[in-house]
Design an enzyme around this catalytic site. Structure first.
Site: not given
Length: 364
Positions: A135, A189, A195, A199, A242, A245, A249
């Site tokens: 990242d 999914c 999700c 949110c 946060c 989501c 799931c």
């Protein structure tokens, strides 16, 4: 490949795959996302352009990308950890820190172990060209993870695996070795939109599309200025990041606990004591967040976020001690913090004026 898997497992990783570097099919989506301005103030995403989708331009000579998964659910997580997290989000005395950030900075943990894995591979096959990422550069890590068989891109844009959910970090090693490619996995999914529905700010504007400008993780971590007024009440008690989501799931009922103690929650972060957090001056903030991903936001943004959380707490209950803290801080606060403190204090319900007529008693 068997040796790589074994070495990766010994270093704390849970999965490894090999991705090709041809990501041209992802370029149109990346450009559309940038052109829509969904990256907010993260200008570095635009400045790198399509290099993010072209590994061989980022690291010349790259032929393959090793994609690795490291689970981060704390080792002491309860079996019903999702329920516990939802309860904490409803506690106005808490300032909630995202699960991934309660322990050691994942950048430090993964980078060191990715480097060790590259060294082991070099010892086995001889010198080769490589570069590790966590990242930390223009890398399409979710796209690479999907192509390497780590999982599929969920509608919340995070990587999902049907056996472990999404509570994991990703790391990459760009290499100039033509290793055999891994098989991608199919997406699962289906018709689920949990999700999107969960949110708090509606940041997942469509399946597989997030507007960072509305995302609480972006607002509390990346965004440097004032939190938009219309979004403050929606942030609730989320101080840093946060998880909503992911909490909602259904695949995360299979989330795996970390194999490393590095991601166990530090006591202060586990308690999430809102009043205690306000007692941290900059020196204490730096001490408490040493080696943590949270240190990067600095004390000023930490206090800005605390002010928003405090306003949302005061809207739910009268809290004289919290009001007193905010009032004490406001006169000497920076312009940015003072505005957020004033907003927070204005969220408290008006206190009734003292009546000249004493209340009735049972004797009356």
């Amino acid at each position: 490949m068997a040796d790589l898997q074994r070495w990766a497992h010994e270093l704390g990783f849970s999965q490894i795959g090999v991705a090709d570097i041809d990501l041209h099919s992802a370029e149109a989506g990346l450009l559309a996302w940038l052109q829509a301005g969904f990256h907010g103030s993260m200008h570095y995403m635009q400045s790198h352009g399509l290099k993010r989708a072209r590994p061989a331009e980022l690291v010349p000579g790259t032929l393959r990308v090793l994609s690795l998964r490291m689970d981060y659910l704390p080792q002491d997580s309860a079996p019903d950890w999702q329920t516990v997290e939802w309860q904490r989000l409803n506690d106005p005395q808490r300032a909630q820190v995202s699960l991934y950030a309660r322990g050691r900075d994942y950048h430090k943990v993964l980078r060191a172990r990715l480097q060790q894995l590259a060294t082991r591979l070099s010892d086995a096959v001889g010198p080769f060209g490589y570069r590790v990422f966590t990242d930390s550069a223009p890398v399409l890590e979710v796209e690479l993870a999907a192509r390497s068989g780590i999982g599929w891109r969920g509608k919340h844009t995070l990587t999902l695996h049907r056996d472990v959910g999404s509570m994991f970090f990703l790391g990459e090693i760009y290499i100039d070795l033509p290793l055999p490619l891994s098989e991608p996995v199919t997406a699962h999914c289906g018709q689920c939109t949990a999700c999107l529905d969960a949110c708090p700010t509606g940041a997942i504007v469509a399946p597989y599309r997030v507007d960072a400008r509305r995302c609480i993780s972006y607002l509390t971590i990346e965004h440097e200025g004032a939190i938009p007024l219309e979004l403050r009440s929606l942030i609730g008690n989320r101080l840093y990041g946060c998880d909503d989501c992911q909490l909602i799931c259904p695949w995360n009922k299979f989330a795996q606990k970390s194999r490393l103690a590095d991601f166990d929650a530090r006591p202060a972060m586990a308690s999430g004591d809102l009043l205690a957090f306000w007692s941290w001056d900059e020196t204490q903030f730096l001490r408490q967040t040493e080696g943590s991903a949270m240190r990067r936001i600095g004390h000023a943004r930490w206090q800005r976020n605390l002010a928003v959380v405090s306003g949302n707490a005061l809207r739910q209950r009268d809290w004289p001690e919290l009001r007193a803290v905010l009032q004490t801080l406001r006169p000497a606060a920076s312009e940015l913090l003072a505005e957020h403190l004033s907003w927070a204090l204005a969220q408290a319900p008006a206190r009734p004026t003292t009546s000249a007529t004493p209340p009735a008693t049972a004797a009356d």
